[in-house]
Design an enzyme around this catalytic site. Sequence first.
Site, mmCIF file in Angstrom:
data_model
loop_
_atom_site.group_PDB
_atom_site.id
_atom_site.type_symbol
_atom_site.label_atom_id
_atom_site.label_comp_id
_atom_site.label_asym_id
_atom_site.label_seq_id
_atom_site.Cartn_x
_atom_site.Cartn_y
_atom_site.Cartn_z
ATOM 1 N N SER A 143 0.866 -1.176 0.000
ATOM 2 C CA SER A 143 0.000 0.000 0.000
ATOM 3 C C SER A 143 0.899 1.221 0.000
ATOM 4 O O SER A 143 2.066 1.149 0.395
ATOM 5 C CB SER A 143 -0.878 0.002 1.256
ATOM 6 O OG SER A 143 -1.536 1.239 1.431
ATOM 7 N N TYR A 157 -1.875 -0.978 10.511
ATOM 8 C CA TYR A 157 -1.849 -1.273 9.075
ATOM 9 C C TYR A 157 -0.631 -0.633 8.419
ATOM 10 O O TYR A 157 0.060 -1.260 7.610
ATOM 11 C CB TYR A 157 -3.137 -0.761 8.441
ATOM 12 C CG TYR A 157 -3.318 -1.105 6.985
ATOM 13 C CD1 TYR A 157 -3.904 -2.305 6.595
ATOM 14 C CD2 TYR A 157 -2.935 -0.213 5.982
ATOM 15 C CE1 TYR A 157 -4.099 -2.623 5.256
ATOM 16 C CE2 TYR A 157 -3.129 -0.511 4.637
ATOM 17 C CZ TYR A 157 -3.704 -1.718 4.285
ATOM 18 O OH TYR A 157 -3.893 -2.016 2.945
#
Length: 259
Positions: A143, A157
């Site tokens: 990401s 995350y």
Amino acid sequence: MGALQGRIAWVTGAGSGIGQAAAIALAREGATVVLTGRRKEPLQQTAATIKDDGGKAVVRPGDLMKASVVGRIATDIEKAFGRLDILVNNAGLNITERSWRQLKPEGIDLVIEGNLSSAFYCATAVLPMMRRQKGGVLIHTASMAGRVVSPLSGTAYTAAKHAVVAMSHSLNMEECVNGIRSCVVCPGEVATPILDKRPVPVSKEDRAKMVQSEDCGDLIRYVACLPPHVCINEVHITPTWNRGYVAALQQAHVGAGKK
């Protein structure tokens, strides 16, 4: 004949989003695709789409946060096909309780295990096969949160995806001598079901402007089709209408108006 005819690919998180799109794209190039995720029904739907399109897919559900399950699926792949050419390490998750004020140990464990431990388990499970065949490509979905620290994705995350980026680069450092390549894909905002976990809902209009799952799937297909002497170490894919950039521009205009 597709560029991946005769190749075996294992795609995790293949029941929806980027994983599903990648599996379909790889199958269209001729690869036989092994589909893994926690829920069997979405995997069967992906397999049906592939087979309706003339491709080959095998469903192997499992919880990738358990190393024993990952090892069993990798062993099944080796027994069935004798090799593995492509791993798409895509499985991942997030939670709504993302800030330090909200985080609890069980949430931390879930995010780290779901995004990082599972990726390590899959990589270590397939490397022996790839070493023996002197080749293979691992493609990891990280990401932009793996490159940029911001409150949006949450602390756990963000930390997990930073680690996935490091993991991928370390694979190239050690495994290049075995003909093994590793690529980490860092998407910006992608219109996938994981957006449903956002603390602040994302509108349909904004989702339409984002990168779509099929865009990422096609990028993964491209990386998988590259010749063995070429390694794309890391690639970023973001929306043209980048909400972070737009917000910064708006803030800059507000600040300029106050001067």
